[in-house]
Enzyme design. Structure first.
Site, PDB file in Angstrom:
ATOM      1  N   GLY A 161       0.814  -1.213   0.000  1.00 28.29           N
ATOM      2  CA  GLY A 161       0.000   0.000   0.000  1.00 28.29           C
ATOM      3  C   GLY A 161       0.843   1.257   0.000  1.00 28.29           C
ATOM      4  N   GLY A 225       1.034  -8.670  -4.036  1.00 21.44           N
ATOM      5  CA  GLY A 225       1.200  -9.980  -4.647  1.00 21.44           C
ATOM      6  C   GLY A 225       2.164  -9.928  -5.828  1.00 21.44           C
ATOM      7  N   GLY A 249       6.219  -3.494   3.377  1.00 14.32           N
ATOM      8  CA  GLY A 249       5.884  -3.963   4.706  1.00 14.32           C
ATOM      9  C   GLY A 249       6.371  -5.363   4.997  1.00 14.32           C
ATOM     10  N   THR A 252       6.222  -7.786   2.127  1.00 13.09           N
ATOM     11  CA  THR A 252       7.252  -7.457   1.137  1.00 13.09           C
ATOM     12  C   THR A 252       8.628  -7.908   1.614  1.00 13.09           C
ATOM     13  OG1 THR A 252       5.973  -5.535   0.403  1.00 13.09           O
ATOM     14  CG2 THR A 252       8.311  -5.567  -0.151  1.00 13.09           C
ATOM     15  N   ILE A 279       2.521   2.027   7.314  1.00 16.13           N
ATOM     16  CA  ILE A 279       1.961   3.222   7.935  1.00 16.13           C
ATOM     17  C   ILE A 279       1.413   2.919   9.318  1.00 16.13           C
ATOM     18  CG2 ILE A 279      -0.417   3.018   7.099  1.00 16.13           C
ATOM     19  CD1 ILE A 279      -0.235   6.007   6.319  1.00 16.13           C
ATOM     20  N   ASP A 280       1.081   1.633   9.574  1.00 14.34           N
ATOM     21  CA  ASP A 280       0.505   1.238  10.858  1.00 14.34           C
ATOM     22  C   ASP A 280       1.546   1.134  11.966  1.00 14.34           C
ATOM     23  OD1 ASP A 280      -1.924   1.073   9.613  1.00 14.34           O
ATOM     24  OD2 ASP A 280      -1.876  -1.104   9.365  1.00 14.34           O
ATOM     25  N   MET A 323      -6.312   4.269  10.194  1.00 14.93           N
ATOM     26  CA  MET A 323      -5.645   3.029   9.817  1.00 14.93           C
ATOM     27  C   MET A 323      -5.226   2.255  11.061  1.00 14.93           C
ATOM     28  SD  MET A 323      -5.122   5.544   7.541  1.00 14.93           S
ATOM     29  CE  MET A 323      -3.531   6.258   7.861  1.00 14.93           C
ATOM     30  N   ARG A 325      -4.932  -2.063  10.936  1.00 13.77           N
ATOM     31  CA  ARG A 325      -5.574  -3.352  10.697  1.00 13.77           C
ATOM     32  C   ARG A 325      -5.408  -4.281  11.897  1.00 13.77           C
ATOM     33  NH1 ARG A 325      -7.079  -6.286   6.197  1.00 13.77           N
ATOM     34  NH2 ARG A 325      -6.416  -4.578   4.850  1.00 13.77           N
TER      35      ARG A 325
END
Length: 560
Positions: A161, A225, A249, A252, A279-280, A323, A325
């Site tokens: 992202g 992906g 992230g 990755t 970013i999280d 944000m 998750r």
């Protein structure tokens, strides 16, 4: 003070990990790789010969199909978790003087290169009787490099992202390679991992990237992906690329680890360096991830808007979804920074809606006392409450679980409860600034941070290190094995002081009963105890093996 200084720079001894640690997954110091390559075992026997490095460094690290980390015990109970080096599998590589020593920009620097045995401690605070802890190799320029400037053909890829600061990292990688090491051939891989074999490349020069840090997103494009290890490494080999910089992230970084393993299996002189991006802020080990400061700062705009809307009407409710998750760091820090938030809900802290001590009761209390309330909720909060209506096993291309809009769900439930059941007139405004925050350029602090990350990655790759990611550990940048930043996710500890500060700031209930709090405290203590026991077992095992090994284990000099 003198005693503390004496243990701040431990000296580490070389050893042979293949004899010190059996390749078994149940070993206390074993870290499994992201993906086990079935073909790696065929080459391990032919590539496991040891060879002396420059400056007398003797490294007998053999290629292991289990991808065990290089662990070196130090005096005083320290353990260095080292990163791979090109000479681990390509012996007798020539070295070259570092071009930085002739760079006029660095002529004012008192010390060009980091000390050979410098390490960075993972934990600053250690208890009196506990192990001294884990260290990582300090990042920075080395006196000798393993690539000539004209030889380097680097590539940069961004995956996953969007995040503030991506373009800054790209810019500083290009400018750092060019200005510090005189590297001219740098490629940008378009569209994430699949860009290696399915998209075009972009030649990158300082002129091309000059102003990109002022824009959000990534000029290279990104995707989730598309990871095909063989095709990616084939492309790297065919293009003659010998330095790969991967920005992304935890997923990755797992992909980068597999690419490194395949490169090592083929015996290619290619350095793979990762720059962690999320970013999280859920990457473990490092202090924080780039883009986090920018996200927290931009989130203030949404919170301020929700506050203005809520306090301008009778029984006003402002709901802001941010944000997060699996980790609620953005929501927590944005709440602490704002001081206008009355309730913060994050994935780590379960909450319930109805009954004594529930969210509805707290909202009604705030409306009666203040006339308004502002609620911040992370996107992964309340997942248990939503689980019944969420399709099972539905994932995105990166393997992340697809989440329903918890902010919209919560807003509708609040409306239904107070309008229909409590017969209260409320005005609720729901704000979701997620994509506005992701798409902004990095702020000042993140831009500086991105520069340091890029330069640390460049210095490591030029010095021959590979299979590593970079990041600050207790304020000092270090080279960290891929396995350490992918083995778990960083989460808010709701039994820690920072969460207590938030509860004190908002005056919200914890939504946990005393038994649940005691349970979480006990779990945390158990995890700490087990980690210390494993570290002690590992140190005893290494010391016993080293004492019975006739090989000369002289003091390491990792200035290679």
């Amino acid at each position: 003070m003198a005693s503390s200084a004496s243990i701040s720079r431990p000296r580490f001894r070389c050893f042979d990990p293949t004899s010190s640690y059996p390749a078994t997954a149940d070993h206390p110091r074993y870290f499994s790789s992201a993906v086990s390559l079935s073909s790696s075992s065929s080459s391990s026997s032919s590539s496991s010969s040891s060879s002396p490095r420059e400056n007398g460094f003797r490294d007998t690290m053999a290629i292991s199909n289990n991808s065990e980390p290089k662990i070196v015990p130090g005096e005083g109970g320290y353990v260095l978790e080292d990163v791979p080096h090109l000479v681990d599998y390509i012996p007798d590589l020539p070295t070259y003087p570092n071009p930085l020593q002739d760079n006029p920009s660095y002529s004012v620097v008192k010390q060009y290169f980091v000390n050979a045995d410098d390490t960075v401690a993972q934990k600053i605070v250690v208890h009196k009787d506990s192990p001294r802890g884990t260290h990582f190799r300090r990042s920075g320029p080395r006196q000798k490099v393993y690539f000539e400037s004209d030889e380097v053909h680097a590539c940069i890829v961004t995956c996953g992202g969007l995040c503030p600061g991506l373009n800054t990292v790209i810019r500083e990688l290009v400018c750092g390679l060019n200005h510090m090491y005189h590297v001219k051939r740098i490629l940008g891989i378009e569209g994430g991992y699949r860009g290696f074999y399915a998209r075009n490349t972009i030649p990158l020069t300082p002129k091309v990237v000059n102003d990109i840090h002022k824009r959000g997103g990534t000029i290279l494009g990104t995707s989730r992906g598309g990871h095909d290890t063989s095709k990616i490494v084939d492309s790297i080999q065919d293009r003659g690329i010998n330095q790969v910089y991967v920005i992304g992230g935890d997923g990755t970084q797992r992909g980068a680890a597999v690419i490194f393993e395949e490169i090592r299996r083929r015996g290619l002189k290619v350095a793979v360096a990762g720059i962690p991006k999320t970013i999280d802020n859920d990457i473990p080990v490092i202090d924080k991830s780039f883009g986090f400061d920018s996200a927290v700062e931009e989130a203030q705009r949404a919170i301020n808007a929700a506050h203005v809307e809520a306090e301008s009407v009778e029984n006003g409710i402002g709901v802001v979804k941010l944000m997060g998750r699996y980790s609620g760091f953005i929501a927590m820090y944005a709440t602490l920074a704002s001081r206008d938030v009355d309730c913060c809900l994050i994935p780590e802290s379960p909450f319930y809606l109805e009954g004594p001590g529930g969210l509805y009761e707290y909202i009604e209390k705030r409306l009666k006392e203040d006339g308004h309330i502002v609620i911040v909720i992370a996107e992964g909060a309340g997942d248990v409450l939503l689980s019944e209506s969420l399709p099972k096993d539905e994932q995105d291309a990166s393997g992340n679980k697809l989440l329903q809009d918890v902010g919209l769900w919560l807003s509708q439930n609040i409306k239904d409860h107070f309008s229909k059941r409590r017969k209260m007139n409320i005005t609720l405004k729901y704000i979701d600034p997620t994509y506005m925050i992701r798409a902004i350029p990095g702020n000042a602090s993140d831009n500086v941070y991105c520069t340091l990350l890029a330069h640390s990655a460049i210095h490591g790759a030029m010095a021959g290190y590979t299979g590593f990611t970079v990041g600050p550990v207790n304020g000092r940048h270090a080279y960290i094995p891929f396995c350490r930043v992918t083995e778990r996710q960083n989460k808010v500890v709701i039994t820690d002081r920072m969460w207590a500060r938030l509860l004190s700031s908002t005056n919200q209930p914890s939504f946990l009963d005393p038994k649940e709090v005691a349970k979480k405290v006990a779990e945390t203590k158990k995890e700490d105890t087990e980690a210390e026991a494993q570290l002690i077992d590992a140190e005893n095992h290494v010391e016993a093996t080293a004492s019975s090994d006739p090989k000369d284990c002289s003091v390491c000099d990792p200035n290679v």
